[in-house]
Design a protein around this motif. Sequence first.
Motif, PDB file in Angstrom:
ATOM      1  N   LEU A 101       0.869  -0.963   0.016  1.00 24.43           N
ATOM      2  CA  LEU A 101      -0.100   0.188  -0.005  1.00 24.43           C
ATOM      3  C   LEU A 101       0.828   1.375  -0.088  1.00 24.43           C
ATOM      4  O   LEU A 101       0.552   2.198  -0.933  1.00 24.43           O
ATOM      5  CB  LEU A 101      -0.913  -0.007   1.299  1.00 24.43           C
ATOM      6  CG  LEU A 101      -1.832   1.010   1.387  1.00 24.43           C
ATOM      7  CD1 LEU A 101      -2.488   1.215  -0.078  1.00 24.43           C
ATOM      8  CD2 LEU A 101      -2.582   1.319   2.549  1.00 24.43           C
ATOM      9  N   ASP A 102       1.919   1.280   0.871  1.00 25.34           N
ATOM     10  CA  ASP A 102       2.951   2.581   0.686  1.00 25.34           C
ATOM     11  C   ASP A 102       3.200   2.522  -0.539  1.00 25.34           C
ATOM     12  O   ASP A 102       3.445   3.629  -1.263  1.00 25.34           O
ATOM     13  CB  ASP A 102       3.906   2.180   1.812  1.00 25.34           C
ATOM     14  CG  ASP A 102       3.546   1.882   3.182  1.00 25.34           C
ATOM     15  OD1 ASP A 102       2.464   2.527   3.574  1.00 25.34           O
ATOM     16  OD2 ASP A 102       4.137   1.593   4.170  1.00 25.34           O
ATOM     17  N   LEU A 119       3.696   5.773  -4.436  1.00 23.33           N
ATOM     18  CA  LEU A 119       5.041   5.874  -5.599  1.00 23.33           C
ATOM     19  C   LEU A 119       4.625   5.880  -6.882  1.00 23.33           C
ATOM     20  O   LEU A 119       4.832   6.350  -7.690  1.00 23.33           O
ATOM     21  CB  LEU A 119       5.952   5.437  -5.014  1.00 23.33           C
ATOM     22  CG  LEU A 119       6.673   5.438  -3.684  1.00 23.33           C
ATOM     23  CD1 LEU A 119       7.722   4.589  -3.249  1.00 23.33           C
ATOM     24  CD2 LEU A 119       7.235   6.718  -3.671  1.00 23.33           C
ATOM     25  N   GLU A 120       3.758   4.413  -7.130  1.00 18.18           N
ATOM     26  CA  GLU A 120       3.541   4.125  -8.357  1.00 18.18           C
ATOM     27  C   GLU A 120       2.345   4.912  -9.064  1.00 18.18           C
ATOM     28  O   GLU A 120       2.449   5.361 -10.214  1.00 18.18           O
ATOM     29  CB  GLU A 120       3.120   2.402  -8.444  1.00 18.18           C
ATOM     30  CG  GLU A 120       3.847   1.403  -7.650  1.00 18.18           C
ATOM     31  CD  GLU A 120       5.106   1.273  -8.859  1.00 18.18           C
ATOM     32  OE1 GLU A 120       5.321   1.942  -9.972  1.00 18.18           O
ATOM     33  OE2 GLU A 120       6.141   0.777  -8.496  1.00 18.18           O
ATOM     34  N   MET A 162      -2.128   1.359 -13.180  1.00 18.59           N
ATOM     35  CA  MET A 162      -2.273   3.039 -12.937  1.00 18.59           C
ATOM     36  C   MET A 162      -1.993   3.667 -14.374  1.00 18.59           C
ATOM     37  O   MET A 162      -2.144   4.874 -14.157  1.00 18.59           O
ATOM     38  CB  MET A 162      -1.171   3.284 -11.810  1.00 18.59           C
ATOM     39  CG  MET A 162      -1.646   2.874 -10.417  1.00 18.59           C
ATOM     40  SD  MET A 162      -0.720   3.143  -9.372  1.00 18.59           S
ATOM     41  CE  MET A 162      -1.604   2.603  -7.570  1.00 18.59           C
ATOM     42  N   ARG A 163      -1.621   3.220 -15.174  1.00 14.48           N
ATOM     43  CA  ARG A 163      -1.252   3.890 -16.264  1.00 14.48           C
ATOM     44  C   ARG A 163      -2.614   3.763 -17.336  1.00 14.48           C
ATOM     45  O   ARG A 163      -2.799   4.384 -18.508  1.00 14.48           O
ATOM     46  CB  ARG A 163      -0.143   3.428 -17.089  1.00 14.48           C
ATOM     47  CG  ARG A 163       1.226   4.102 -16.554  1.00 14.48           C
ATOM     48  CD  ARG A 163       2.416   3.389 -17.237  1.00 14.48           C
ATOM     49  NE  ARG A 163       3.808   4.117 -16.790  1.00 14.48           N
ATOM     50  CZ  ARG A 163       4.138   4.201 -15.788  1.00 14.48           C
ATOM     51  NH1 ARG A 163       3.874   3.463 -14.603  1.00 14.48           N
ATOM     52  NH2 ARG A 163       5.136   4.930 -15.367  1.00 14.48           N
ATOM     53  N   LEU A 164      -3.572   2.914 -17.030  1.00 14.34           N
ATOM     54  CA  LEU A 164      -4.828   2.692 -17.718  1.00 14.34           C
ATOM     55  C   LEU A 164      -5.819   3.934 -17.443  1.00 14.34           C
ATOM     56  O   LEU A 164      -5.745   4.460 -16.066  1.00 14.34           O
ATOM     57  CB  LEU A 164      -5.569   1.384 -17.452  1.00 14.34           C
ATOM     58  CG  LEU A 164      -4.800   0.103 -17.852  1.00 14.34           C
ATOM     59  CD1 LEU A 164      -5.551  -1.213 -17.306  1.00 14.34           C
ATOM     60  CD2 LEU A 164      -4.573   0.018 -19.260  1.00 14.34           C
ATOM     61  N   PRO A 165      -6.484   4.368 -18.310  1.00 14.52           N
ATOM     62  CA  PRO A 165      -7.575   5.468 -18.137  1.00 14.52           C
ATOM     63  C   PRO A 165      -8.453   4.815 -16.718  1.00 14.52           C
ATOM     64  O   PRO A 165      -8.990   3.911 -16.697  1.00 14.52           O
ATOM     65  CB  PRO A 165      -8.494   5.488 -19.430  1.00 14.52           C
ATOM     66  CG  PRO A 165      -7.432   4.966 -20.173  1.00 14.52           C
ATOM     67  CD  PRO A 165      -6.656   3.947 -19.794  1.00 14.52           C
ATOM     68  N   GLN A 166      -8.790   5.871 -15.940  1.00 13.53           N
ATOM     69  CA  GLN A 166      -9.650   5.596 -14.796  1.00 13.53           C
ATOM     70  C   GLN A 166     -10.813   6.318 -14.930  1.00 13.53           C
ATOM     71  O   GLN A 166     -10.863   7.435 -14.794  1.00 13.53           O
ATOM     72  CB  GLN A 166      -8.898   5.750 -13.469  1.00 13.53           C
ATOM     73  CG  GLN A 166      -9.479   5.546 -12.307  1.00 13.53           C
ATOM     74  CD  GLN A 166     -10.863   6.245 -11.929  1.00 13.53           C
ATOM     75  OE1 GLN A 166     -11.911   5.772 -11.465  1.00 13.53           O
ATOM     76  NE2 GLN A 166     -10.473   7.417 -11.457  1.00 13.53           N
TER      77      GLN A 166
END
Length: 454
Positions: free
Chosen positions: A7-8, A12-13, A365-369
């Motif tokens: 989770l931490d 960062l990601e 996280m690089r996919l559209p949200q």
Amino acid sequence: MERLSPLDSAFLEAEDSDRHVSLALGAVAVMDGPMPEFDSVGAAIAERVARVERFRQVLQVHRLDLGAPHWAEDPTFDPHRHIHRAALPHGGDDQALFRFVADVMERRLDRDRPLWECWIIEGVAGGRWGLLMKMHHCIADGIATMQMFAGLSDSGSPDTFATDIRASRVTASAPDVRGVVLNPLEWPGALWHVATTLTDTASRSVAGALQIAGGLLNPAAESSLTGPVTTMRRFSAAHVRLRDVERIQSRFDVTLNDVALAAITSSYRDALIRRGEEPQKTSLRTLVPVSVRATDAMNLTDNRVSLMLPLLPVDKDDPLEQLQSVRHRLTRSKKAGQREAVSIFVTAVGALPFALTAWAARALMRLPQRGVVTFATNVPGPRRRLKIMGCRVARILPIPPIALQLRTGIAILSYADSLYFGITADYDAAPDVDELARGIEQAIDRLVALTERP
């Protein structure tokens, strides 16, 4: 060697996935009276900050993600390199203070140094001065951040409202989960171990997992609230009296969180209408972090949160109907086990090799949200007024970050007899951030007026 939890590391990601975002959070305190000499304030802050281990450490990463990043002592640590001085222009009113806060928070922290900054602010209106504390979200969640912030006060770490939350009434205990070495043949065994040790909880949270997945995968109604963000930020804040909130709680049998989210719902509805958009049932799916931090873990610097994903009822016009709907939806999310489902998922991820989870998080996280529109986090603050360098802390404003195409985010902080809402927004997407803050205050006023009716 203290390693970051999955989770931490996720914070960062999330920051790395978008060059326009900074995953730093913080708070700004405004003190009564003239500011003491800068050198004496800086020396006192440096001495108090140095007591916190994480503020003396740097983050070290492993090549090819063969291990989770870990904390290491900074051999060149000098707290004075992180303590800065600033003066507000234009008489130091709230607009000047908020613009300064946005300017500081939008800049990323240098990962080659301990991940925090402190700004001593002169020239706040009314003969006051301020203290802005900024740190990376990978260090701590809202509650842990507020514990560290309160530790800068003259009294050290005072009693906070955090002891009122449900999670604080149990003893901290981590599930017995085996770590896994890099051999993929051992991964199924580790996951089976997680599943068998958490069977009872898992059986109650299947519905919650399905709701979370549905909320993330189903796009929200299109609106100006979501989309790409720039590097610039706006900040504003709302203030309401806790006794007014408690009056609403008592009259309508709801929680403080219910009242706060209902006020946020009302303000977002007004914002959509003001922008010429029609509020829809799916216009405001909101990420609501839920603390799982027990009392005996209050002073630990890490992230201990789960989450819920309720749809806030911006399609409803009546304030009381909004409040009742918020209460019903949060209750349903709790009963469905959304919090437990996320906790189980985080625990299971911790059983996998870090390289696998890091690569997966990076890709996701690089996919559209498009499912989540905003977030609102409730942070319990000190019960009694603090003093810093002998000066009374008049107010504490929480500062949340934004990322993952969420153009606004709201942090709610209880301090002494007040409830403060700190709103961070993308500069281009939310020029009406001050109106969003005023809308929260007006919504509370309307609910207070309703308590007077039979």
